[in-house]
Design an enzyme around this catalytic site. Structure first.
Site, PDB file in Angstrom:
ATOM      1  N   THR A 189      42.565  62.142  52.109  1.00 53.89           N
ATOM      2  CA  THR A 189      41.232  62.736  51.906  1.00 53.89           C
ATOM      3  C   THR A 189      41.318  64.262  52.002  1.00 53.89           C
ATOM      4  O   THR A 189      40.805  64.980  51.138  1.00 53.89           O
ATOM      5  CB  THR A 189      40.228  62.183  52.934  1.00 53.89           C
ATOM      6  OG1 THR A 189      40.284  60.765  52.900  1.00 53.89           O
ATOM      7  CG2 THR A 189      38.822  62.639  52.614  1.00 53.89           C
TER       8      THR A 189
ATOM      9  N   ASN B 214      40.556  63.364  61.148  1.00 56.48           N
ATOM     10  CA  ASN B 214      41.522  63.001  60.107  1.00 56.48           C
ATOM     11  C   ASN B 214      41.395  63.879  58.865  1.00 56.48           C
ATOM     12  O   ASN B 214      42.384  64.440  58.388  1.00 56.48           O
ATOM     13  CB  ASN B 214      41.333  61.516  59.750  1.00 56.48           C
ATOM     14  CG  ASN B 214      42.190  61.101  58.580  1.00 56.48           C
ATOM     15  OD1 ASN B 214      41.702  60.964  57.472  1.00 56.48           O
ATOM     16  ND2 ASN B 214      43.468  60.960  58.819  1.00 56.48           N
TER      17      ASN B 214
ATOM     18  N   GLY C 246      38.850  53.014  57.216  1.00 62.15           N
ATOM     19  CA  GLY C 246      38.395  53.823  58.351  1.00 62.15           C
ATOM     20  C   GLY C 246      37.404  54.892  57.938  1.00 62.15           C
ATOM     21  O   GLY C 246      37.191  55.150  56.758  1.00 62.15           O
ATOM     22  N   ASP C 247      36.762  55.492  58.915  1.00 64.85           N
ATOM     23  CA  ASP C 247      35.868  56.645  58.723  1.00 64.85           C
ATOM     24  C   ASP C 247      35.793  57.315  60.096  1.00 64.85           C
ATOM     25  O   ASP C 247      36.712  57.140  60.916  1.00 64.85           O
ATOM     26  CB  ASP C 247      34.484  56.175  58.219  1.00 64.85           C
ATOM     27  CG  ASP C 247      33.583  57.328  57.772  1.00 64.85           C
ATOM     28  OD1 ASP C 247      33.778  57.830  56.653  1.00 64.85           O
ATOM     29  OD2 ASP C 247      32.679  57.737  58.527  1.00 64.85           O
TER      30      ASP C 247
ATOM     31  N   GLN D  69      29.264  56.100  48.039  1.00 66.70           N
ATOM     32  CA  GLN D  69      30.571  55.495  47.773  1.00 66.70           C
ATOM     33  C   GLN D  69      30.646  54.873  46.371  1.00 66.70           C
ATOM     34  O   GLN D  69      31.701  54.857  45.743  1.00 66.70           O
ATOM     35  CB  GLN D  69      30.850  54.428  48.840  1.00 66.70           C
ATOM     36  CG  GLN D  69      32.300  54.033  48.967  1.00 66.70           C
ATOM     37  CD  GLN D  69      33.118  54.996  49.808  1.00 66.70           C
ATOM     38  OE1 GLN D  69      32.648  55.487  50.832  1.00 66.70           O
ATOM     39  NE2 GLN D  69      34.336  55.282  49.382  1.00 66.70           N
TER      40      GLN D  69
ATOM     41  N   LYS E 244      30.042  50.217  52.749  1.00 70.26           N
ATOM     42  CA  LYS E 244      30.315  51.009  53.960  1.00 70.26           C
ATOM     43  C   LYS E 244      29.843  50.188  55.159  1.00 70.26           C
ATOM     44  O   LYS E 244      28.978  49.319  55.015  1.00 70.26           O
ATOM     45  CB  LYS E 244      29.536  52.330  53.891  1.00 70.26           C
ATOM     46  CG  LYS E 244      30.076  53.421  54.761  1.00 70.26           C
ATOM     47  CD  LYS E 244      31.179  54.222  54.104  1.00 70.26           C
ATOM     48  CE  LYS E 244      31.812  55.185  55.080  1.00 70.26           C
ATOM     49  NZ  LYS E 244      32.788  56.071  54.444  1.00 70.26           N
TER      50      LYS E 244
HETATM   51  P1  NDP Z   1      37.197  61.623  62.477  1.00 72.71           P
HETATM   52  O1  NDP Z   1      36.536  60.725  63.429  1.00 72.71           O
HETATM   53  O2  NDP Z   1      38.674  61.585  62.359  1.00 72.71           O
HETATM   54  O3  NDP Z   1      36.785  63.140  62.755  1.00 72.71           O
HETATM   55  C1  NDP Z   1      35.457  63.555  62.736  1.00 72.71           C
HETATM   56  C2  NDP Z   1      35.399  65.013  63.158  1.00 72.71           C
HETATM   57  O4  NDP Z   1      34.069  65.469  62.939  1.00 72.71           O
HETATM   58  C3  NDP Z   1      35.675  65.222  64.630  1.00 72.71           C
HETATM   59  O5  NDP Z   1      36.248  66.474  64.832  1.00 72.71           O
HETATM   60  C4  NDP Z   1      34.275  65.149  65.247  1.00 72.71           C
HETATM   61  O6  NDP Z   1      34.149  65.843  66.476  1.00 72.71           O
HETATM   62  C5  NDP Z   1      33.448  65.818  64.188  1.00 72.71           C
HETATM   63  N1  NDP Z   1      32.067  65.283  64.227  1.00 72.71           N
HETATM   64  C6  NDP Z   1      31.671  63.999  64.067  1.00 72.71           C
HETATM   65  N2  NDP Z   1      30.333  63.871  64.191  1.00 72.71           N
HETATM   66  C7  NDP Z   1      29.886  65.107  64.440  1.00 72.71           C
HETATM   67  C8  NDP Z   1      28.596  65.641  64.659  1.00 72.71           C
HETATM   68  N3  NDP Z   1      27.499  64.849  64.674  1.00 72.71           N
HETATM   69  N4  NDP Z   1      28.513  66.967  64.847  1.00 72.71           N
HETATM   70  C9  NDP Z   1      29.612  67.757  64.834  1.00 72.71           C
HETATM   71  N5  NDP Z   1      30.865  67.300  64.633  1.00 72.71           N
HETATM   72  C10 NDP Z   1      30.997  66.004  64.438  1.00 72.71           C
HETATM   73  O7  NDP Z   1      36.507  61.322  61.046  1.00 72.71           O
HETATM   74  P2  NDP Z   1      37.050  61.640  59.586  1.00 72.71           P
HETATM   75  O8  NDP Z   1      37.829  62.893  59.594  1.00 72.71           O
HETATM   76  O9  NDP Z   1      37.656  60.411  59.062  1.00 72.71           O
HETATM   77  O10 NDP Z   1      35.678  61.851  58.776  1.00 72.71           O
HETATM   78  C11 NDP Z   1      35.043  63.117  58.655  1.00 72.71           C
HETATM   79  C12 NDP Z   1      34.097  63.109  57.468  1.00 72.71           C
HETATM   80  O11 NDP Z   1      34.827  62.817  56.254  1.00 72.71           O
HETATM   81  C13 NDP Z   1      32.976  62.069  57.516  1.00 72.71           C
HETATM   82  O12 NDP Z   1      31.846  62.583  56.852  1.00 72.71           O
HETATM   83  C14 NDP Z   1      33.547  60.916  56.698  1.00 72.71           C
HETATM   84  O13 NDP Z   1      32.535  60.074  56.178  1.00 72.71           O
HETATM   85  C15 NDP Z   1      34.239  61.693  55.602  1.00 72.71           C
HETATM   86  N6  NDP Z   1      35.282  60.972  54.870  1.00 72.71           N
HETATM   87  C16 NDP Z   1      36.347  60.424  55.515  1.00 72.71           C
HETATM   88  C17 NDP Z   1      37.331  59.785  54.792  1.00 72.71           C
HETATM   89  C18 NDP Z   1      38.582  59.289  55.442  1.00 72.71           C
HETATM   90  O14 NDP Z   1      39.506  58.916  54.707  1.00 72.71           O
HETATM   91  N7  NDP Z   1      38.703  59.281  56.751  1.00 72.71           N
HETATM   92  C19 NDP Z   1      37.213  59.592  53.341  1.00 72.71           C
HETATM   93  C20 NDP Z   1      36.096  60.280  52.746  1.00 72.71           C
HETATM   94  C21 NDP Z   1      35.156  60.911  53.503  1.00 72.71           C
HETATM   95  P3  NDP Z   1      34.030  65.023  67.847  1.00 72.71           P
HETATM   96  O15 NDP Z   1      35.396  64.473  68.117  1.00 72.71           O
HETATM   97  O16 NDP Z   1      33.579  66.012  68.847  1.00 72.71           O
HETATM   98  O17 NDP Z   1      33.006  63.945  67.590  1.00 72.71           O
END
Ligand code: NDP
Length: 433
Positions: free
Chosen positions: A198, A229, A153-154, A99, A114
């Site tokens: 994002t 997201n 959020g994350d 970050q 974080k």
């Molecule tokens: P969400 O919780 O909205 O979505 C996460 C998605 O990834 C879900 O579909 C989830 O599936 C899947 N997932 C999570 N863990 C695993 C795993 N161990 N194996 C397989 N699938 C997995 O999170 P975000 O969309 O916010 O975040 C996704 C990524 O983007 C992360 O790496 C986060 O750090 C990064 N990010 C997010 C930002 C944001 O603004 N939100 C900004 C910058 C980076 P399931 O529901 O089955 O767990």
């Protein structure tokens, strides 16, 4: 690694950055003389706390909470909070370290931090999530402040969770949580286009990158991992720019829809019903669900890993390359393993690292802070335009440093150097702190 035993993800993130910076060390002896690397890889503060809460069966549950303030060289700690059973100090430290450079790349005044918890929101009732969030914030609130630390959020932390966290912050401090959390609901201090930022940002970055090869997203088949997201809004923007998303996933498996995924169905399943992606195949004729499979085996032109760390390994990269994939763009944080990146680069596929490509989320978080401070609400178009400009600027910076050090198309190098130099300058200017 002796100082951080068993922190493999943190070591992976630090190693990647430090190896990238090697060519700089010879040219800028100041970096060594001022112990910049030593200081930049040691968090300024790490807070761990017990979170005790009561579930629907009246049982007391205990989770662990974390907030790592890694660097405040460029501004208050800024970075999301992750609620997922795999969360441990290693995960939070690697994310907070990444970050620092990502936030520096945005050009906005924000430091790196974080946080999160090993709490699993999946299968919990609304009441349970609320009580957990309240207990979490009861422990964390003394450490937050608009000039100190501003979480967002994350994974597992969306608008619902930010709402509960804000409510508890307000209850405890008698102050509106405006300046201390981002990702708030629109109408309660949240910014339009934050939810989309994002994913949209990653696609804007992809478009810039493709343009360097006189190419675009038009007509491209894309796969997007995850369905959260980042994944949903990444997929939406791909379609807006003329591409087609043929596969998405969650931690259970992948859906494949050769006609192009219907994103209204995915959005409803994930944002409204909180259902599994498997359900998609029951609602859409011609699509198929593949239990336990990742999306990388479906032939595509561009891959967008948008789920989690180390989800795309060397074998997956090989499969992508065998299918003539031309680019991998990271929406998630560190989703591609180092050996997979090496393979992609060797075959001349474009590779965009998350710290550059997914910086749009935190950039719009900073724009949310600006709007809050100025008591303003910008339109969706205004925010989106700023987001697009910020992503184009990050892309330009990456290319500039990659070319300056004769590593054309090396976005990992470009992003690390561009992000690092600004932080290093700030660290130096503060003297020994
Ligand atoms: P969400 O919780 O909205 O979505 C996460 C998605 O990834 C879900 O579909 C989830 O599936 C899947 N997932 C999570 N863990 C695993 C795993 N161990 N194996 C397989 N699938 C997995 O999170 P975000 O969309 O916010 O975040 C996704 C990524 O983007 C992360 O790496 C986060 O750090 C990064 N990010 C997010 C930002 C944001 O603004 N939100 C900004 C910058 C980076 P399931 O529901 O089955 O767990």
């Amino acid at each position: 690694s002796e100082r951080n035993p068993a922190q493999t993800l943190f070591m992976q993130a630090v190693t990647e950055v430090f190896e990238s910076l090697e060519p700089l060390l010879a040219e800028i002896p100041d970096i060594q003389a001022n112990a910049i690397l030593e200081r930049i890889s040691e968090p300024e503060r790490q807070i761990m706390f017990r979170v005790a809460w009561v579930d629907d069966q009246d049982r007391i549950q205990v989770n662990r909470g974390y907030r790592v303030g890694f660097s405040s060289a460029l501004g208050p700690y800024k970075g999301g909070m992750r609620f997922h059973p795999t969360v441990k100090l290693d995960v939070i430290k690697f994310l907070a370290f990444e970050q620092i450079f990502k936030n520096s790349l945005t050009g906005l005044g924000i430091g790196g931090g974080k946080g999160g918890s090993d709490f699993d929101p999946k299968g919990k009732s609304d009441g349970e999530v609320m009580r957990f969030c309240q207990a979490f914030m009861s422990e964390l609130y003394p450490y937050l402040g608009e000039g100190t630390d501003v979480p967002a959020g994350d994974i597992g932390v969306g608008a619902r969770e930010i709402g509960y966290l804000s409510g508890q912050y307000k209850r405890l401090t008698k102050r509106f949580a405006q300046g201390v959390l981002t990702g708030k609901q629109v109408g309660l201090g949240g910014s339009l286009a934050r939810k989309e930022a994002t994913g949209y940002g990653a696609v804007y970055f992809a478009a810039e990158m493709l343009a360097t090869r006189n190419d675009s997203l038009e007509g491209k088949n894309c796969v997007v991992s995850g369905s959260g997201n980042v994944a949903i809004y990444c997929a939406r923007k791909i379609c807006e720019l003329g591409g087609k998303v043929i596969a998405m996933s969650d931690s259970g498996g992948s859906i494949h829809d050769p006609a192009g995924i219907d994103l209204d169905i995915v959005t409803s399943l994930k944002e409204v019903e909180r259902a599994r992606i498997q359900e998609y195949s029951n609602r859409r004729h011609g699509s198929k669900y593949f239990e336990g499979q990742k999306v990388w085996n479906f032939p595509c032109d561009i891959a967008f890993p948008c789920a989690t760390q180390n989800e795309l390994n060397a074998e997956d990269a090989k499969s992508l390359l065998d299918n003539d994939c031309i680019a991998v763009v990271e929406g998630a944080n560190m989703p591609t393993t180092p050996d997979a990146i090496a393979l992609l680069r060797k075959k001349d596929a474009l590779f965009a690292p998350g710290k550059a490509a997914n910086a749009g989320g935190v950039a719009v978080s900073a724009l949310e802070m600006q709007q809050n401070a100025a008591l303003q609400n910008w339109s969706f178009a205004q925010v989106d335009e700023r987001l697009n400009a910020i992503m184009a600027h990050i892309h330009k910076d990456c290319v500039f440093y990659a070319n300056k050090y004769r590593r054309p198309d090396d976005y990992v190098f470009g992003a690390n150097v561009a992000g690092f130099l600004k932080v290093a300058e700030a660290v130096k200017s503060y003297g020994v702190t």
